[in-house]
Design an enzyme around this catalytic site. Structure first.
Site, PDB file in Angstrom:
ATOM      1  N   CYS A   1       0.815  -1.206   0.000  1.00 29.62           N
ATOM      2  CA  CYS A   1       0.000   0.000   0.000  1.00 29.62           C
ATOM      3  C   CYS A   1       0.851   1.259   0.000  1.00 29.62           C
ATOM      4  O   CYS A   1       0.340   2.354  -0.196  1.00 29.62           O
ATOM      5  CB  CYS A   1      -0.891   0.003   1.235  1.00 29.62           C
TER       6      CYS A   1
ATOM      7  N   CYS B   1      -0.597  -5.066   7.601  1.00 34.68           N
ATOM      8  CA  CYS B   1      -0.427  -3.929   8.511  1.00 34.68           C
ATOM      9  C   CYS B   1       0.227  -4.398   9.816  1.00 34.68           C
ATOM     10  O   CYS B   1       1.058  -3.690  10.398  1.00 34.68           O
ATOM     11  CB  CYS B   1      -1.770  -3.266   8.804  1.00 34.68           C
TER      12      CYS B   1
ATOM     13  N   ASP C   1       2.467   2.407   2.680  1.00 35.05           N
ATOM     14  CA  ASP C   1       2.455   3.044   3.996  1.00 35.05           C
ATOM     15  C   ASP C   1       3.798   2.867   4.702  1.00 35.05           C
ATOM     16  O   ASP C   1       4.501   1.897   4.450  1.00 35.05           O
ATOM     17  CB  ASP C   1       1.340   2.439   4.860  1.00 35.05           C
TER      18      ASP C   1
ATOM     19  N   CYS D   1      -2.763   3.196   7.393  1.00 35.02           N
ATOM     20  CA  CYS D   1      -4.169   2.963   7.674  1.00 35.02           C
ATOM     21  C   CYS D   1      -4.401   2.800   9.176  1.00 35.02           C
ATOM     22  O   CYS D   1      -3.458   2.689   9.958  1.00 35.02           O
ATOM     23  CB  CYS D   1      -4.608   1.688   6.967  1.00 35.02           C
TER      24      CYS D   1
END
Ligand code: FES
Ligand SMILES: [Zn+2]
Lengths: 247, 143
Positions: free
Chosen positions: B37, B107, B39, B64
């Site tokens: 993503c 994540c 991130d 996120c």
């Protein structure tokens, strides 16, 4: 499954991985003949269940990353016409199911192949090079540092805005971000060029029938470029969003 | 996406946000990213050299809600643990604690990687991980 129906191949609605689709590789379920390339039997003309040849094969395309968008769209339209469930309302349940499954696989396949980045991601996933959260794919540390720092500036700009300050301090910050956005847009263009080179490398290896090693190298390169690209693209998007909010 | 209550709690009241002095010899910094993503996450620890206990931890995550919650939880968990115990924290522990759905597993992986990178950086500073030629494998993890 309903009882009276005869399913020469495994019951279609019992299969779990139908969406992985593409062209059938087994003999025709109806006549036992060799299936044609276009989801229909070459001998009897009956629709065939999705095979597992992948999205490129679904469109009868070679597994190459350089795709002519217009050609892909033509293939997509022709197939959606041919596979459409409306054509099978009076056919048997098996054929109706084939049509439904193929139509939905068609949309997945088109979506995946239409955009060059998702096309490359799909290729790498299909070959097991790219797996969600599995393979360790670290970006170059300098890039992470840079992305992190820019995100911190964005934070500063956000809090300054929330605090209602509009002074010299925020305009200086804006200027810095504008500069950074430009730099990152250039990076994005550069990484896209690298991606293009990676496409060419893969396609050449595929065309030339190069061995697994060459194809593996091409995929490793694509993977590395895609990883870097995702940070850059993400950052360009947030900087752009923030500067627009701030305007 | 429906976040679990624990994720929302960490997201709304993140613990230990901030930074520690990067050049402090007792501080280890882990900077990691999720290529899925784009991130990024930075996690820092401050280790007592006598006891090897992590006495402080800070994080900053641009990502996120699940990544923020995972790193917030990670800092809570590593504090008070020895370095060796902290290395045993697995992303699956985080997934379980926060009830993360499958699409958010990466994540939590980010948080586990960040802990490992921070500890690697700290060890490298102390010269623990100096290889045969005096260089460090962890050097590329976090500069
Ligand atoms: S979506 Fe990327 S870290 Fe969560
Ligand atoms: Zn047939």
């Amino acid at each position: 499954m309903t009882s009276g129906l005869r399913f020469p191949t495994p019951g279609i609605d019992e299969r779990t991985d139908m969406h992985a689709s593409p062209s059938p590789s087994t003999a025709c379920w109806n006549c036992g003949g060799a299936p044609g390339p276009g989801h229909f039997c070459a001998a009897c003309g009956k629709i065939q269940p999705p095979g597992d040849g992948g999205y490129f094969a679904f469109f009868a395309l070679p597994e190459k990353l350089g795709v002519d968008r217009e050609d892909l769209e033509r293939r997509y339209l022709a197939l959606s016409w041919k596979l459409h469930p409306d054509n099978f309302v009076r056919a048997g349940e098996y054929e109706r199911n084939c049509s439904l499954e193929l139509s939905s696989a068609l949309n997945d396949a088109y979506r995946a192949l239409c955009d060059p980045v998702s096309r490359a991601e799909y290729l790498l996933e299909r070959h097991g090079v790219r797996k969600e959260g599995q393979t360790k794919q670290q970006a170059p540390p300098e890039l992470l540092e840079e992305v992190f720092e820019l995100n911190e500036w964005l934070d500063e700009l956000r809090s300054a805005r929330e605090a209602g300050s509009r002074g010299a301090e925020t305009s200086e910050l804006r200027e810095r971000l504008e500069g950074a956005r430009q730099a990152f847009e250039e990076k994005l263009a550069a990484v896209d060029a690298e991606l293009g080179a990676g496409f060419a490398e893969w396609d050449a290896a595929t065309d030339g029938g190069a061995g697994d090693a060459a194809r593996g190298r091409a995929m490793a390169r694509l993977n590395e470029v895609l990883n870097r690209r995702s940070y850059i693209r993400n950052l360009v998007a947030s900087v752009t969003r923030e500067l627009e909010n701030d305007a | 996406m429906a976040y679990s209550n624990k994720v929302i709690d960490h997201y709304e009241n993140p613990r230990n946000v901030g930074s520690l002095p990067k050049n402090d010899p007792e501080v280890g910094t882990g900077m990691v990213g999720a290529p899925e993503c784009g991130d990024v996450m930075r996690l820092q620890i401050k280790v007592n050299p006598e006891t090897q206990v992590i006495e402080d931890a800070k994080f900053k995550t641009f990502g996120c809600g699940s990544a923020i919650a995972s790193s917030s939880l990670a800092t809570e968990w590593v504090k008070g643990k020895t370095v060796e115990d902290a290395l045993r924290i697995k992303n699956t522990d985080i997934v379980r604690e926060l009830s993360l759905p499958p699409v958010k597993i990466h994540c939590s992986v980010l948080a586990e990687d960040a802990i490992k990178a921070a500890i690697g950086d700290w060890k490298r500073k102390r010269g623990d991980e100096a290889g045969p030629n005096g260089t460090s494998a962890a050097a590329s993890q976090a500069e």
